[in-house]
Design a protein around this motif. Structure first.
Motif, PDB file in Angstrom:
ATOM      1  N   UNK A   1       0.825  -1.204   0.000  1.00  0.00           N
ATOM      2  CA  UNK A   1       0.000   0.000   0.000  1.00  0.00           C
ATOM      3  C   UNK A   1       0.856   1.250   0.000  1.00  0.00           C
ATOM      4  N   UNK A   2       0.680   2.078   1.028  1.00  0.00           N
ATOM      5  CA  UNK A   2       1.418   3.334   1.134  1.00  0.00           C
ATOM      6  C   UNK A   2       2.827   3.119   1.660  1.00  0.00           C
ATOM      7  N   UNK A   3       3.077   1.987   2.292  1.00  0.00           N
ATOM      8  CA  UNK A   3       4.372   1.751   2.931  1.00  0.00           C
ATOM      9  C   UNK A   3       5.332   1.002   2.013  1.00  0.00           C
TER      10      UNK A   3
ATOM     11  N   UNK B   1       7.840  14.541  -0.399  1.00  0.00           N
ATOM     12  CA  UNK B   1       7.541  15.944  -0.700  1.00  0.00           C
ATOM     13  C   UNK B   1       8.267  16.458  -1.941  1.00  0.00           C
ATOM     14  N   UNK B   2       9.330  15.775  -2.365  1.00  0.00           N
ATOM     15  CA  UNK B   2      10.075  16.250  -3.523  1.00  0.00           C
ATOM     16  C   UNK B   2      11.394  15.518  -3.663  1.00  0.00           C
ATOM     17  N   UNK B   3      12.229  16.017  -4.558  1.00  0.00           N
ATOM     18  CA  UNK B   3      13.529  15.395  -4.848  1.00  0.00           C
ATOM     19  C   UNK B   3      14.603  16.475  -4.861  1.00  0.00           C
TER      20      UNK B   3
ATOM     21  N   UNK C   1      28.688  12.735 -11.293  1.00  0.00           N
ATOM     22  CA  UNK C   1      27.877  11.618 -10.816  1.00  0.00           C
ATOM     23  C   UNK C   1      26.657  12.174 -10.086  1.00  0.00           C
ATOM     24  N   UNK C   2      25.435  11.854 -10.538  1.00  0.00           N
ATOM     25  CA  UNK C   2      24.237  12.341  -9.858  1.00  0.00           C
ATOM     26  C   UNK C   2      23.779  11.385  -8.753  1.00  0.00           C
ATOM     27  N   UNK C   3      23.310  11.969  -7.667  1.00  0.00           N
ATOM     28  CA  UNK C   3      22.719  11.208  -6.568  1.00  0.00           C
ATOM     29  C   UNK C   3      21.342  11.798  -6.304  1.00  0.00           C
ATOM     30  N   UNK C   4      20.320  10.987  -6.415  1.00  0.00           N
ATOM     31  CA  UNK C   4      18.950  11.450  -6.218  1.00  0.00           C
ATOM     32  C   UNK C   4      18.568  11.253  -4.759  1.00  0.00           C
ATOM     33  N   UNK C   5      18.084  12.322  -4.123  1.00  0.00           N
ATOM     34  CA  UNK C   5      17.731  12.285  -2.707  1.00  0.00           C
ATOM     35  C   UNK C   5      16.247  12.597  -2.551  1.00  0.00           C
ATOM     36  N   UNK C   6      15.470  11.598  -2.168  1.00  0.00           N
ATOM     37  CA  UNK C   6      14.039  11.789  -1.964  1.00  0.00           C
ATOM     38  C   UNK C   6      13.790  12.390  -0.581  1.00  0.00           C
TER      39      UNK C   6
ATOM     40  N   UNK D   1       7.180  13.079  -7.893  1.00  0.00           N
ATOM     41  CA  UNK D   1       8.295  12.527  -7.114  1.00  0.00           C
ATOM     42  C   UNK D   1       7.962  11.119  -6.637  1.00  0.00           C
ATOM     43  N   UNK D   2       6.707  10.883  -6.274  1.00  0.00           N
ATOM     44  CA  UNK D   2       6.301   9.538  -5.845  1.00  0.00           C
ATOM     45  C   UNK D   2       6.375   8.555  -7.003  1.00  0.00           C
TER      46      UNK D   2
END
Length: 333
Positions: free
Chosen positions: A101-103, A135-137, A151-156, A224-225
């Protein structure tokens, strides 16, 4: 007609030269003979040279070239990546996730305790986050040498939890080091590192002494989700079926792009490949918050090395590295 013929011959010879160079590298890096790989590559080069110098006519010469190249290519395509090897400790585990579900529960989230860049204690944790709280990235981009390669690092970002980072990297075996040329061949498996932000950013700023720039993207929470779930599906798929890393076709930037459905991918741009200019591309396409600044000033103000070194041991590392960054839109209060 004679000029056209000679131009055609030159183009064919150029293509043959590129094929020979590639085949030489394939044996040098990927052949299973250990130190004798260099001998095998040398023998192949000698065979090509003999054909080039002594075989006549031209089209027979070209045919032998094609047969030799095809033989190397067919063998090379049979090489298979693996999840089972003696991996370096920082890539010893492959993250995976359960979605209920949401988790989303993520397993083998890396949170290393570094003393130096090579002296560290790896920790692997389990974290549960909620999709509804994304909430975003934020995007960290680090440089270690050339301004053309990064080098990119994506941080949620989460409303109720610390940031969670995804870093697409080479999975190196014990004793391996990264080689740009080797990255064009089948030297490294691909790995999605899921990590605590203090781990994956701090090792670069504080221990490797690399330059890291942190930007806030303009992506909406809903999108973002969607991006988060793309990462989850990609790392779960990679755990079941390993893939090769390739410095051109399957690297830290192109892998992000190909996660998206084809109709949602950003238009191709040369800065996707030479990703050291990727933040400039994001600026031009309004994908990052600019604070109303010109790109040069934005980049200067987005360097977080000093903040990260000051925040080194703090539990508020993620908060401290963001203090003073131009993360607000011009219209924001």
């Amino acid at each position: 007609m004679r000029v056209v013929r000679w131009v055609g011959v030159l183009l064919v010879l150029l293509a043959a030269t590129i094929a020979v160079a590639w085949a030489f590298g394939a044996l040098w890096f990927d052949a299973p003979f250990g130190n004798a790989n260099k001998i095998a590559a040398g023998l192949l080069a000698i065979a090509f040279a003999i054909v080039l110098l002594f075989l006549r006519p031209f089209w027979r010469k070209l045919g032998i070239f094609a047969v030799l190249f095809a033989g190397v290519l067919i063998w090379w395509l049979t090489l298979s990546p693996t999840n089972d090897s003696d991996w370096q400790p920082d890539v010893a585990q492959k993250a995976w996730a359960d979605i209920q579900g949401d988790e989303v529960t993520l397993h083998d989230v890396r949170n290393c305790d570094y003393r130096t860049q090579i002296d560290y204690t790896p920790h692997w944790e389990t974290r549960t986050v909620r999709l509804s709280q994304i909430t975003g990235i934020d995007l960290a981009i680090n440089f270690w040498g050339s301004p053309w390669i990064a080098h990119p690092i994506v941080s949620f970002q989460f409303a109720d939890a610390p940031p969670l980072c995804f870093s697409i990297e080479t999975r190196k075996k014990l004793g391996q080091t990264y080689s740009t040329i080797g990255g064009l061949y089948r030297q490294y498996e691909l790995i999605y590192i899921v990590a605590n932000e203090r781990d994956v950013i701090r090792v670069r700023t504080n221990y490797r002494k690399e330059d890291v720039y942190l930007y806030r993207t303009t992506i909406s929470p809903a999108h973002a989700r969607e991006r988060f779930l793309e990462y989850i599906h990609s790392l779960n798929a990679l755990r079941k079926k390993p893939r090769w890393y390739n410095a051109i076709t399957t690297n830290c930037t192109t892998s992000i792009r190909t996660q998206h459905p084809p109709h949602e991918r950003v238009p191709w741009d040369w800065r996707i490949l030479l990703n050291g200019k990727g933040d400039e591309l994001l600026y031009e396409r309004h994908f990052i918050v600019t604070g109303g600044l010109p790109f040069t000033e934005l980049k200067t103000r987005s360097l977080i090395d000093t903040r990260a070194r000051t925040a080194n041991g703090s539990p508020d590392f993620s908060k401290l590295i963001r203090e003073g960054l131009p993360f607000t839109l011009p219209s924001d209060p």
